[in-house]
Design an enzyme around this catalytic site. Structure first.
Site, PDB file in Angstrom:
ATOM      1  N   GLN B 191       0.869  -1.119   0.028  1.00  0.00           N
ATOM      2  CA  GLN B 191      -0.152   0.162   0.122  1.00  0.00           C
ATOM      3  C   GLN B 191       0.892   1.207  -0.085  1.00  0.00           C
ATOM      4  O   GLN B 191       0.410   2.313  -0.701  1.00  0.00           O
ATOM      5  CB  GLN B 191      -0.850  -0.025   1.190  1.00  0.00           C
ATOM      6  CG  GLN B 191      -0.322   0.053   2.339  1.00  0.00           C
ATOM      7  CD  GLN B 191      -0.063  -1.430   3.012  1.00  0.00           C
ATOM      8  OE1 GLN B 191       0.082  -2.538   2.182  1.00  0.00           O
ATOM      9  NE2 GLN B 191      -0.001  -1.684   4.342  1.00  0.00           N
ATOM     10  N   GLN B 259      27.311 -13.245   5.995  1.00  0.00           N
ATOM     11  CA  GLN B 259      26.137 -13.312   5.149  1.00  0.00           C
ATOM     12  C   GLN B 259      25.033 -14.136   5.705  1.00  0.00           C
ATOM     13  O   GLN B 259      23.815 -14.125   5.756  1.00  0.00           O
ATOM     14  CB  GLN B 259      26.469 -13.840   3.505  1.00  0.00           C
ATOM     15  CG  GLN B 259      27.429 -13.009   2.865  1.00  0.00           C
ATOM     16  CD  GLN B 259      26.358 -11.552   2.835  1.00  0.00           C
ATOM     17  OE1 GLN B 259      25.677 -11.620   2.136  1.00  0.00           O
ATOM     18  NE2 GLN B 259      27.340 -10.385   3.139  1.00  0.00           N
ATOM     19  N   HIS B 262      21.953 -13.184   7.846  1.00  0.00           N
ATOM     20  CA  HIS B 262      21.044 -12.245   7.383  1.00  0.00           C
ATOM     21  C   HIS B 262      19.869 -12.801   7.278  1.00  0.00           C
ATOM     22  O   HIS B 262      18.715 -12.096   7.740  1.00  0.00           O
ATOM     23  CB  HIS B 262      21.411 -11.931   5.775  1.00  0.00           C
ATOM     24  CG  HIS B 262      22.132 -10.414   5.665  1.00  0.00           C
ATOM     25  ND1 HIS B 262      21.609  -9.290   6.451  1.00  0.00           N
ATOM     26  CD2 HIS B 262      23.362 -10.192   5.535  1.00  0.00           C
ATOM     27  CE1 HIS B 262      22.560  -8.352   6.119  1.00  0.00           C
ATOM     28  NE2 HIS B 262      23.609  -8.775   5.779  1.00  0.00           N
ATOM     29  N   GLU B 327      26.679 -11.511  -5.662  1.00  0.00           N
ATOM     30  CA  GLU B 327      26.411 -10.205  -5.132  1.00  0.00           C
ATOM     31  C   GLU B 327      27.646  -9.616  -4.599  1.00  0.00           C
ATOM     32  O   GLU B 327      27.711  -8.519  -4.895  1.00  0.00           O
ATOM     33  CB  GLU B 327      25.296 -10.402  -3.832  1.00  0.00           C
ATOM     34  CG  GLU B 327      24.935  -8.660  -3.365  1.00  0.00           C
ATOM     35  CD  GLU B 327      24.029  -8.845  -2.019  1.00  0.00           C
ATOM     36  OE1 GLU B 327      23.942 -10.083  -1.693  1.00  0.00           O
ATOM     37  OE2 GLU B 327      23.395  -8.117  -1.573  1.00  0.00           O
ATOM     38  N   HIS B 328      28.344 -10.397  -3.625  1.00  0.00           N
ATOM     39  CA  HIS B 328      29.436 -10.194  -3.075  1.00  0.00           C
ATOM     40  C   HIS B 328      30.517 -11.019  -3.369  1.00  0.00           C
ATOM     41  O   HIS B 328      30.039 -12.292  -3.199  1.00  0.00           O
ATOM     42  CB  HIS B 328      29.303  -9.933  -1.310  1.00  0.00           C
ATOM     43  CG  HIS B 328      28.486  -9.137  -0.978  1.00  0.00           C
ATOM     44  ND1 HIS B 328      27.108  -9.717  -0.327  1.00  0.00           N
ATOM     45  CD2 HIS B 328      28.297  -7.657  -0.776  1.00  0.00           C
ATOM     46  CE1 HIS B 328      26.344  -8.632  -0.061  1.00  0.00           C
ATOM     47  NE2 HIS B 328      26.995  -7.434  -0.247  1.00  0.00           N
ATOM     48  N   ASP B 361      29.437  -2.900   3.948  1.00  0.00           N
ATOM     49  CA  ASP B 361      27.741  -3.054   4.126  1.00  0.00           C
ATOM     50  C   ASP B 361      27.611  -1.528   4.904  1.00  0.00           C
ATOM     51  O   ASP B 361      26.490  -1.128   4.873  1.00  0.00           O
ATOM     52  CB  ASP B 361      27.497  -3.989   5.161  1.00  0.00           C
ATOM     53  CG  ASP B 361      27.253  -5.466   4.477  1.00  0.00           C
ATOM     54  OD1 ASP B 361      27.180  -5.399   3.168  1.00  0.00           O
ATOM     55  OD2 ASP B 361      27.398  -6.190   5.022  1.00  0.00           O
ATOM     56  N   GLU B 415      10.536   2.223 -45.450  1.00  0.00           N
ATOM     57  CA  GLU B 415       9.855   1.670 -44.228  1.00  0.00           C
ATOM     58  C   GLU B 415       8.393   2.049 -44.459  1.00  0.00           C
ATOM     59  O   GLU B 415       7.520   1.461 -43.620  1.00  0.00           O
ATOM     60  CB  GLU B 415      10.464   2.332 -43.001  1.00  0.00           C
ATOM     61  CG  GLU B 415      11.481   1.484 -42.688  1.00  0.00           C
ATOM     62  CD  GLU B 415      12.086   1.879 -41.214  1.00  0.00           C
ATOM     63  OE1 GLU B 415      11.548   2.809 -40.779  1.00  0.00           O
ATOM     64  OE2 GLU B 415      13.275   1.205 -40.969  1.00  0.00           O
ATOM     65  N   HIS B 420       7.240  10.784 -42.633  1.00  0.00           N
ATOM     66  CA  HIS B 420       8.519  10.911 -42.116  1.00  0.00           C
ATOM     67  C   HIS B 420       9.363  11.388 -43.433  1.00  0.00           C
ATOM     68  O   HIS B 420      10.187  12.240 -42.995  1.00  0.00           O
ATOM     69  CB  HIS B 420       9.225   9.551 -41.838  1.00  0.00           C
ATOM     70  CG  HIS B 420       8.842   9.075 -40.353  1.00  0.00           C
ATOM     71  ND1 HIS B 420       7.420   8.697 -39.991  1.00  0.00           N
ATOM     72  CD2 HIS B 420       9.586   8.972 -39.272  1.00  0.00           C
ATOM     73  CE1 HIS B 420       7.326   8.232 -38.945  1.00  0.00           C
ATOM     74  NE2 HIS B 420       8.643   8.212 -38.177  1.00  0.00           N
TER      75      HIS B 420
END
Lengths: 429, 429
Positions: B191, B259, B262, B327-328, B361, B415, B420
């Site tokens: 929301q 890691q 997490h 990622e790392h 980080d 075309e 054009h």
């Protein structure tokens, strides 16, 4: 007759807001169909591709062949006129030259704390290019999509294109030859996008998919965003022209119609500070429409989505232009830079009376794949960056980690992440 | 006990492919729920926000207040320890310094044909930042998202954050004060994302939405992609460590666990060329786990998704590292640059033995919002560019249009786009 407004109208604010908010994008509910196609191609691979191609494009891949060979493209290139070949080659060279300047710089430096910091850019391994078949098969779009990928250094470029009833546009093949595309698959629709994203026995997966397509293709890209990278979701084409009375009304009429003729949902809007000039342009549009082979489309589009807006002076137009955040913006005045300085949102801007937008569709150099539907507020035209990614890097020595490490330990502990804290603390003196 | 592989295993290729292809991302079917929430917020605005907040976050916005005022953030900043305040300020300064270097260059030049060509970058008008509430409310994430937007020059930054039972993390407010955020709404979930994208009576719409969130937030961003710009869809965090036997096994164990702690779906993978070192790291992980307040999460993650892979030599690891596109990536060796030269795909790389990932980080400077789930193949960490867009421009004079215009006319005619062609041809001499 098209929509006509003046900023002196009592209801101008509401009428202009309605124009800005008007949705011209199809709301076709294709998402369920597309999800089913993606799922089946992922599970069944080439068999699903062959079945969908037989149903939607009415030819049997195992008879007509899955791929178009480079030799076929070279043959197509040899078959077209010298004028067209030269035009495609001029376009390719100018697009390449413009995009070369977009290549990003790497960085690598050591700061006062002793930390070495930087970023390195690299190309994606493989890019997939969707080229529509049938009426909207444009060699210019092929060049605009492939050349940034080539300039980025992408090693493998796989093109997919539907060939309805087995037919394929020789100009598209000629452009593919000039662009050096060596892998072309005769598949289209959501199924082709799925094959590029997931891979099949024949078609290896790619990392990024770009190129225009119908609602099914666009929805397939949207659903696969994250599995692969994609270019921005594209909507109907649009142009905003800001012109004073010193322009030839017929030139401006042609510029407006060059968008209207693309699609019934295209939009062309003129801002001018002169009511008589507005009348002259409207009359020139009416005179020019019957001359066009694209008359039916252009008339529908101009009547449904075109607009002429008279402003007190051209400065007054600029905040309105920014609200529209148009794909294309022409500033047909003596000092276009003064107005351009007030432009906050636009995909591509065409400065001065001698710069019709259409020259940018083909040979100018900047990309013609541009944000539509007010997306220039937050997105950019296709570029070399769409085919590259950036890897940041860091290197600390004893002095550097002793300088900045304790702050990392404090923050990790405050965030409740003890292994984060330990991995730094263990290395501190 | 975690997953253990060696490149000399007879089934290594299949086992490694299974590791690369393993999906750790939740397949929660939230898309229908999210679509309904977006639709209702679009139609009912603030009333829908208040109702959802009452149901999901268990407080009444009309009682607890819709916004957090800057004064409340300043008070939070004054309430935290000097050590933490200094750490947040060091982090903010270093993140700003790193991101300053990402600001792109404009271009503007005239080519041999006489065409003036260029590109101009500008910031989006407004950015929305999602900050999770509850356990995962990290002040570091707030800094990593807001500072690139500030550096880009975004005029308005609107933050949304759920405050379950009305509670809000003072460290997050302190970070907001340091980052100079002046607009904070106490709403969360899909929301809140809908309110930022569509706008409500209270909350004006934004152009770009970034920031981490749960599956509902991620799906809301995905569905609104195109209405607004978004940062990349993010999945569970991951680290790959390449380490020789000269490392302290306990340091490497802490890096892997940083890691694992997490999330249960996080992934930590060690490549080493020494089986005895692999054993020592595995033992160090087992010794360290019981010391962590995050033991439950870290143990689940390490056992389910961790892996130790023994290679013949570290060169052999590099193609495998590229397939993981993590990622790392830590390169804990004497000459990390030699290995880094072979890295094609990684979000962020940490070079040498004294560069634990966790320092990145918090305080190093590069962004910690990075591509996960192999998306480093095609995408980059959050940057200043995510809050900017590029407008290309073109200006032709008589000589330039006479030089390149005829090719545009030829291609437009080929075309089938006569307006054009006319818009260019009318201007030719």
């Amino acid at each position: 007759m098209t929509f006509r407004l003046s900023t002196t109208d009592s209801d101008f604010a509401a009428a202009f807001t309605a124009l800005v908010d008007a949705r011209r994008e199809a709301d076709e509910d294709v998402s369920r169909d597309v999800a089913a196609i993606l799922k089946r191609v992922r599970a069944e691979g080439d068999a699903a591709l062959a079945d969908y191609t037989s149903r939607f494009d009415r030819h049997d891949l195992n008879v007509s062949g899955w791929a178009v060979e480079p030799a076929e493209c070279r043959k197509a290139l040899e078959s077209i006129s010298t004028e067209l070949r030269d035009a495609l080659e001029l376009a390719a060279a100018r697009i390449a030259a413009y995009h070369e300047k977009q290549k990003p710089q790497d960085s690598d430096s050591v700061d006062a704390a002793g930390a070495r910091l930087g970023a390195r850019w690299s190309a994606v391994d493989a890019a997939g290019l969707y080229v529509p078949g049938g009426r909207a098969a444009y060699p210019s779009s092929l060049l605009m999509n492939v050349i940034p990928a080539k300039v980025a250094g992408v090693r493998r470029i796989a093109m997919v294109t539907p060939t309805p009833n087995g037919e394929i546009n020789p100009l598209v093949l000629a452009a593919a030859s000039i662009a050096g595309i060596e892998e072309i698959w005769r598949v289209g629709g959501a199924q082709a996008v799925a094959a590029l994203a997931y891979g099949t026995d024949r078609i290896r997966p790619v990392d990024v998919i770009t190129g225009p397509g119908n609602a099914w293709v666009a929805e397939a890209k949207r659903q696969l965003y994250g599995v692969v990278g994609i270019d921005m979701v594209a909507g109907p084409s649009e142009i905003v022209v800001v012109a004073d009375a010193k322009n030839d009304p017929d030139w401006i009429a042609a510029d407006l119609l060059s968008q209207s003729e693309h699609d019934p949902t295209s939009q062309s809007i003129l801002f001018t500070d002169d009511a008589a000039f507005a009348d002259a342009v409207a009359a020139a549009v009416d005179n020019r429409l019957p001359l066009l082979s694209t008359q039916a489309v252009a008339t529908t589009s101009w009547n449904a989505n075109g607009a002429i807006i008279v402003v007190r002076d051209l400065e007054e137009a600029m905040p309105l232009v920014n609200r529209l955040a148009a794909e294309h913006l022409e500033l047909a005045v003596d000092d276009p830079d003064a107005l351009f300085a007030q432009v906050r949102h636009a995909g591509s801007v065409f400065l001065g009376r001698m710069t019709p937008e259409a020259v940018g569709d083909y040979v100018a150099g900047p990309n013609h794949v541009l944000p539509t539907g007010r997306r220039a507020r937050f997105s950019s035209g296709l570029s070399v960056l769409d085919f590259m990614k950036r890897t940041s890097f860091l290197s600390l020595d004893r002095r550097a980690i002793d300088a900045i490490g304790p702050a990392a330990v404090a923050l990790a502990e405050a965030e409740g992440l003890p292994a984060h804290a330990a991995s730094v603390a263990l290395r501190l003196k």
